[in-house]
Design an enzyme around this catalytic site. Structure first.
Site, PDB file in Angstrom:
ATOM      1  N   SER A  48       1.383  -7.474  -0.819  1.00  0.00           N
ATOM      2  CA  SER A  48       2.091  -8.487  -0.018  1.00  0.00           C
ATOM      3  C   SER A  48       1.215  -9.678   0.356  1.00  0.00           C
ATOM      4  CB  SER A  48       2.746  -7.880   1.216  1.00  0.00           C
ATOM      5  OG  SER A  48       1.828  -7.710   2.262  1.00  0.00           O
ATOM      6  N   THR A  56       1.674  -4.196   4.377  1.00  0.00           N
ATOM      7  CA  THR A  56       1.464  -4.482   5.803  1.00  0.00           C
ATOM      8  C   THR A  56       0.972  -5.913   6.045  1.00  0.00           C
ATOM      9  OG1 THR A  56      -0.842  -3.716   5.737  1.00  0.00           O
ATOM     10  CG2 THR A  56       0.853  -2.072   6.303  1.00  0.00           C
ATOM     11  N   ASP A  57       0.365  -6.517   5.006  1.00  0.00           N
ATOM     12  CA  ASP A  57      -0.379  -7.755   5.275  1.00  0.00           C
ATOM     13  C   ASP A  57       0.486  -8.955   5.640  1.00  0.00           C
ATOM     14  OD1 ASP A  57      -2.856  -6.614   5.095  1.00  0.00           O
ATOM     15  OD2 ASP A  57      -3.104  -7.036   2.967  1.00  0.00           O
ATOM     16  N   THR A  75       0.828  -1.212   0.000  1.00  0.00           N
ATOM     17  CA  THR A  75       0.000   0.000   0.000  1.00  0.00           C
ATOM     18  C   THR A  75       0.857   1.255   0.000  1.00  0.00           C
ATOM     19  OG1 THR A  75      -1.869  -1.069   1.038  1.00  0.00           O
ATOM     20  CG2 THR A  75      -1.666   1.278   1.435  1.00  0.00           C
TER      21      THR A  75
HETATM   22  C1  SIN Z   1      -0.157  -5.208   1.078  1.00  0.00           C
HETATM   23  O1  SIN Z   1       0.048  -5.840   2.107  1.00  0.00           O
HETATM   24  O2  SIN Z   1       0.640  -5.185   0.122  1.00  0.00           O
HETATM   25  C2  SIN Z   1      -1.422  -4.447   0.906  1.00  0.00           C
HETATM   26  C3  SIN Z   1      -1.938  -3.913   2.164  1.00  0.00           C
HETATM   27  C4  SIN Z   1      -1.023  -2.932   2.831  1.00  0.00           C
HETATM   28  O3  SIN Z   1       0.134  -2.730   2.491  1.00  0.00           O
HETATM   29  O4  SIN Z   1      -1.535  -2.296   3.798  1.00  0.00           O
END
Ligand code: SIN
Length: 328
Positions: free
Chosen positions: A61, A94-95, A16
């Site tokens: 991710s 973040t995932d 993100t």
């Molecule tokens: C991801 O994990 O690539 C998408 C969600 C995020 O980064 O918050």
């Protein structure tokens, strides 16, 4: 810090933080659209910092896989081996950040800092948190290098979390989207950019570089959840499929109820899997506390690790990488 080794290498993997949407108020967006160079250009305060950007991957991710981890390990290894490099920063989604951070923590045996960062809002959002997080991550990387601290940490929303413990703890909040699963932060970055609280970092994982880049397909480890009505059908299906598919199941992590308990129906199926040589580990589906080792345990407890981290740990265990993390 040696003047020769001031460079911070910033490795982009997507997420993100590199996401874009139709406009500042649009909650929908596409992750992994901007290059890591573009992310750095969006942080004017870093203009004077010696940095080198490398794009390792460009993914959401949720789609993290072994090949990206291999590429990432190779880039980190090459960067950290250079005399002119002080530290590495990784931009990530973040995932699955907690899985990558844990994996790198377990495999890294170097004497420089590796700092992961991410964002909860896309770069085009009116609430974009990526520029601040990237700024903080680079500053933390520089500071840690100047202090001689090494190891893997994550920097989010002004907080420095240990890489072996960090995990996503809220699906959409910005300020408390991550925590340490009961472990305290290593430090904070104040609104003026000062780094406070961090007096040292825990020692990096000492396994040394298991050669991730050269390793073949990882042992198959799946995660199952124990829940009302869990009858073990999925275990039966996995055992059957494992025999057919030629990528044998090596282990199962159970996201258990409470402090490591498993539905009796699922237990019976797991006992059968164990008889076929499958390793079973227990984590918890509860957010806090983990599963501590107790006398009489039949299956090992994954300590404070999340189920996703325990899966990584069990893969490494099946590969014979020594484990120092499953302590309560
Ligand atoms: C991801 O994990 O690539 C998408 C969600 C995020 O980064 O918050």
């Amino acid at each position: 810090m040696d003047v020769k080794s001031r460079l911070v290498v910033v490795l982009g993997t997507g997420g993100t933080i590199a996401g874009t949407g139709a406009g500042p108020d649009d909650v929908g967006y596409q992750a992994a659209q901007l290059s890591v160079e573009q992310l750095l250009r969006a942080v004017p305060a870093l203009a004077g910092v010696p940095m080198e950007a490398q794009q390792v991957a460009q993914i959401d991710s949720k789609d993290m896989d072994w090949s990206v981890w291999q590429a990432l390990a190779q880039h980190i290894r090459e960067a950290l081996a250079r005399d002119d490099v002080a530290a590495v920063v990784i931009t990530h989604g973040t995932d699955t950040l907690e899985e990558t951070a844990y994996l790198l923590h377990r495999l890294l045996d170097v004497h420089k800092p590796v700092v992961l960062t991410a964002a909860m809002r896309a770069a085009t959002s009116a609430q974009a948190d990526g520029p601040r997080n990237l700024h903080d991550a680079v500053r933390v990387a520089e500071h840690a290098a100047s202090q001689g601290w090494a190891g893997v940490v994550a920097v989010m929303a002004g907080v420095i979390w240990p890489g072996h413990a960090v995990r996503k703890s809220h699906t959409w909040h910005i300020d408390d989207a991550f925590d340490g699963g009961g472990e305290a932060p290593l430090g904070h970055i104040t609104d003026s950019g000062a780094i406070v609280g961090a007096v040292s970092w825990p020692p990096p994982g000492r396994a040394g570089w298991f050669c991730l880049e050269a390793a073949g397909p990882p042992p198959r480890v799946e995660i199952l959840t124990s829940h009302a009505g869990a009858d073990g059908l999925l275990v039966e299906a996995l055992l059957t499929q494992s025999q057919l598919a030629g990528h044998a199941l090596g282990g199962l992590v159970v996201a258990c109820t409470g402090h490591g308990t498993i539905h009796q129906g699922l237990t019976r199926a797991l006992e059968k899997a164990e008889q076929q040589g499958i390793k079973i580990w227990r984590s918890s589906r509860v957010a806090r506390g983990g599963v501590l080792t107790r006398a009489g345990d039949h299956w090992p407890a994954a300590g404070a690790l999340t189920a996703a981290q325990a899966r990584v740990a069990l893969m490494l265990d099946l590969w014979g990488v020594p484990c120092g993390e499953m302590k309560d």
